[in-house]
Design an enzyme around this catalytic site. Structure first.
Site, PDB file in Angstrom:
ATOM      1  N   LYS A 244       0.843  -1.189   0.000  1.00  0.00           N
ATOM      2  CA  LYS A 244       0.000   0.000   0.000  1.00  0.00           C
ATOM      3  C   LYS A 244       0.883   1.244   0.000  1.00  0.00           C
ATOM      4  O   LYS A 244       1.839   1.347   0.762  1.00  0.00           O
ATOM      5  CB  LYS A 244      -0.906  -0.008   1.239  1.00  0.00           C
ATOM      6  CG  LYS A 244      -1.987   1.044   1.240  1.00  0.00           C
ATOM      7  CD  LYS A 244      -2.919   0.835   2.432  1.00  0.00           C
ATOM      8  CE  LYS A 244      -4.056   1.837   2.418  1.00  0.00           C
ATOM      9  NZ  LYS A 244      -5.006   1.617   3.540  1.00  0.00           N
ATOM     10  N   GLU A 330     -18.980  -5.560  10.652  1.00  0.00           N
ATOM     11  CA  GLU A 330     -19.909  -4.791  11.468  1.00  0.00           C
ATOM     12  C   GLU A 330     -20.952  -5.671  12.149  1.00  0.00           C
ATOM     13  O   GLU A 330     -21.351  -5.408  13.292  1.00  0.00           O
ATOM     14  CB  GLU A 330     -20.612  -3.736  10.593  1.00  0.00           C
ATOM     15  CG  GLU A 330     -19.717  -2.607  10.138  1.00  0.00           C
ATOM     16  CD  GLU A 330     -18.920  -2.935   8.881  1.00  0.00           C
ATOM     17  OE1 GLU A 330     -18.096  -2.099   8.464  1.00  0.00           O
ATOM     18  OE2 GLU A 330     -19.127  -4.032   8.315  1.00  0.00           O
ATOM     19  N   ARG A 358     -25.326  -2.234   7.535  1.00  0.00           N
ATOM     20  CA  ARG A 358     -24.943  -3.625   7.313  1.00  0.00           C
ATOM     21  C   ARG A 358     -25.267  -4.502   8.524  1.00  0.00           C
ATOM     22  O   ARG A 358     -25.281  -5.725   8.413  1.00  0.00           O
ATOM     23  CB  ARG A 358     -23.444  -3.707   7.014  1.00  0.00           C
ATOM     24  CG  ARG A 358     -22.957  -2.653   6.058  1.00  0.00           C
ATOM     25  CD  ARG A 358     -21.518  -2.869   5.658  1.00  0.00           C
ATOM     26  NE  ARG A 358     -21.407  -3.940   4.697  1.00  0.00           N
ATOM     27  CZ  ARG A 358     -20.251  -4.387   4.206  1.00  0.00           C
ATOM     28  NH1 ARG A 358     -19.124  -3.860   4.607  1.00  0.00           N
ATOM     29  NH2 ARG A 358     -20.224  -5.347   3.328  1.00  0.00           N
TER      30      ARG A 358
END
Length: 597
Positions: A244, A330, A358
């Site tokens: 990244k 979540e 969600r």
């Protein structure tokens, strides 16, 4: 990016020599750093997938072959390669290029929802459709190791691995991070696969072939591996190891988030995010929670892979044993919080408002049904702005109204946020939620008095209009009141602070006015305004109640101020709406006597 514009899309890319493809990767990386640091956007994730994006488009024939991207903020290079390089000067600006995939922009874009862990289910469904229709085109799904911590990804793998006649190529972009380093047992397994003596891959035990790991920054190696995966004509995982922030030294050296996202530069070169005038809502929450943690050893903070973005960094620094990162999960976060509450603790689950969607079932049946004392802190509620439709937190007030036993607070400023958080964690017989928007808090808006726990921000000379301001709409409502008072109307502005259940004082105040107008930065359908209207109606009052809020639609990206203005949620827009609203005596006309110039 003139050279990139001349590629002519994926077809031109395939004609490049290997050396030219490598030079293209360098050009793209330089262009990304230049443009994204000026416009703002997700820099680190895209720097990490430059070579992978090039290899995918050189091997497969998009859009005939479907290249599906999970968590679509990593598609900037894909956009460049599919003819949209010129649009990056207006990235994430109103009317400009979206920061996520957009079907309106290109036939190469498929999944617009930018929430993580969904791509494998998309791929499974598309592969099933291909088999039933006799289509032989490839289905390629790119997913990060962080997104694999989400349960939905494993539901999909359970189905993909069971059907060898539905070939799906899963490209696992393993950079050991989501926003922050990837956590949990899966991270350990992937680390072992990258080691010198790797175990048998878990994916193989689920019925998928496994290839790799391969260097995700070596275009030639990637192309060879992708061709090999495609030739198998069965479900396969291609494990690519990337970095990244690759190629941008500040990002490579940033151990916090590897420049996951950067803010736009102002003309002076500085970030224009906060302006130095007031703290962010997130930072106020983070500091307040850390302070509460000193006297409340039962408070435990839970994050779904978003420790710093949700403001939990300070709490985690002071109380690491009381901070839990569950990964991008979540649903698990909410039900685990119910378990913590049953065990005698008070969990504080900090989420972006858009991500609470969600875990609605877990909020409803695992938390509220069981009267679990869990506090939900919903950052970026209402209009978020430049991240676009999937990130607006405009659904929370509508969804939360459906949940019995849930109390919901919408603070208007930093002072009331601190107050609401303290009140929320003091509730022991059910769940609570505290929601606030993205950005800076602005100046505090003091109350002139309190009536039954409801803050009166302005008392009108006459009882013409009661403006009920929900959360951060207080400044706009105060502005509207000034404008309406200048036209001779008597306007009282109140802030319930706690909008669910509707405070009785709001109903009582409503009964004393000719007209009640509610203002919220959430969807009008089923929101706080409709709950207030229902409560006043149930009281048998003839007082008309009108709700102002966001249209129930997927709102395009733009700054928060631009989106609110488009929806009429400014002082000027609210005042105009009030004067035009119908009521039993006709439009809310200015009284003949008392008219002000």
């Amino acid at each position: 990016m003139p050279a990139l514009d001349e590629l002519g899309g994926p077809a031109g890319l395939k004609a490049l020599s290997p050396d030219a493809a490598r030079r293209l990767a360098e050009d793209i990386r330089r262009s990304l750093v230049d443009t994204v640091t000026r416009t703002g956007g997700h820099l680190g994730p895209n720097l990490g997938v430059v070579e992978l994006s090039i290899a995918l488009h050189r091997v497969f024939d998009s859009p005939r072959d479907r290249i599906l991207w999970d968590t679509g903020h990593q598609t900037y290079v894909h956009k460049i390669l599919t003819g949209r390089a010129a649009g990056f000067d207006a990235l994430r600006q109103a009317g400009g290029l979206s920061g996520y995939p957009s079907r309106q922009e290109s036939e190469h874009d498929v999944i617009e929802n930018s929430h993580a862990s969904t791509v494998l289910s998309w791929a499974d469904g598309l592969a099933r459709a291909h088999r039933l229709r006799g289509v032989t085109d490839h289905v390629v799904a790119v997913i990060g190791d962080g997104a694999l911590t989400g349960g939905m990804a494993w539901e999909a793998l359970n189905n993909i691995g069971a059907a060898r006649d539905r070939p799906v190529i899963v490209v696992l972009n393993d950079n050991t991070r989501s926003y922050a380093p990837t956590v949990g047992a899966l991270a350990g397994h992937l680390a072992a696969l990258r080691g010198p003596e790797p175990p048998r891959a878990l994916f193989e035990q689920l019925g998928l072939a496994y290839l790799g790991p391969v260097d995700g920054h070596d275009i030639a190696a990637l192309e060879e591996a992708l061709h090999g995966a495609a030739a198998l004509r069965r479900p396969v995982v291609l494990h690519c190891v990337t970095e990244k922030g690759r190629g941008h030294a500040p990002a490579e050296q940033d151990e916090a988030d590897r420049f996951h996202a950067v803010r736009a530069r102002t003309a002076s070169g500085a970030s224009g995010a906060s302006g130095g005038r007031s703290p962010s809502w997130t930072s106020v929450f983070g500091e307040a929670l850390a302070e509460l943690g000193e006297t409340r050893p039962d408070i435990v903070a839970i994050t779904a892979a978003m420790l710093e973005p949700t403001g939990l960094g300070t709490f985690a620094g002071r109380y690491p044993d009381r901070t839990v990162d569950v990964g991008i999960a979540e649903q698990h976060a909410v039900t685990a919080a119910a378990g913590l509450a049953f065990g005698g603790l008070h969990p504080v689950v900090a989420l972006y408002a858009t991500f609470l969607n969600r875990a609605f079932d877990q909020l409803l049946l695992d938390t509220a049904l069981h009267r679990a004392a869990v506090t939900f802190v919903l950052d970026r509620a209402g209009v978020t702005g430049d991240d676009g439709p999937s990130h607006h937190g405009m659904w929370d007030l509508s969804l939360l109204q459906l949940v019995p036993r849930l109390r919901v607070a919408a603070p208007r400023d930093a002072a009331t946020l601190r107050r609401a958080l303290g009140e929320a964690v003091s509730v022991h017989d059910g769940p609570t939620a505290v929601r606030f928007p993205k950005g800076s808090t602005g100046a505090d808006v003091p109350a002139v008095e309190s009536v039954g726990g409801v803050d009166v921000l302005r008392r009108g000379e006459r009882a013409d209009v009661l403006l009920v301001s929900v959360g951060a709409m207080a400044h706009a409502c105060a502005d509207a009141a000034e404008r309406l008072t200048g036209q001779g109307l008597g306007v009282t502005v109140v802030d319930p602070r706690w909008v669910k259940p509707v405070p009785p004082a709001v109903v009582e105040l409503g009964l004393r006015h000719r007209l009640v107008v509610t203002v919220e930065d959430g969807g009008r359908a089923g929101g706080a305004g409709q709950a207030i209207a229902q409560a006043i109606s149930d009281a048998g009052a003839p007082t008309p109640v009108h709700t102002l809020g966001l249209p129930q639609d997927f709102l395009e990206h733009g700054t928060r101020a631009e989106v609110l203005a488009r929806c009429g949620l400014t002082g000027e827009g609210i005042a105009r709406a009030v004067t035009e609203l119908p009521h039993p005596g006709g439009p809310m006309a200015v009284p003949a006597r008392g008219r002000r110039s």
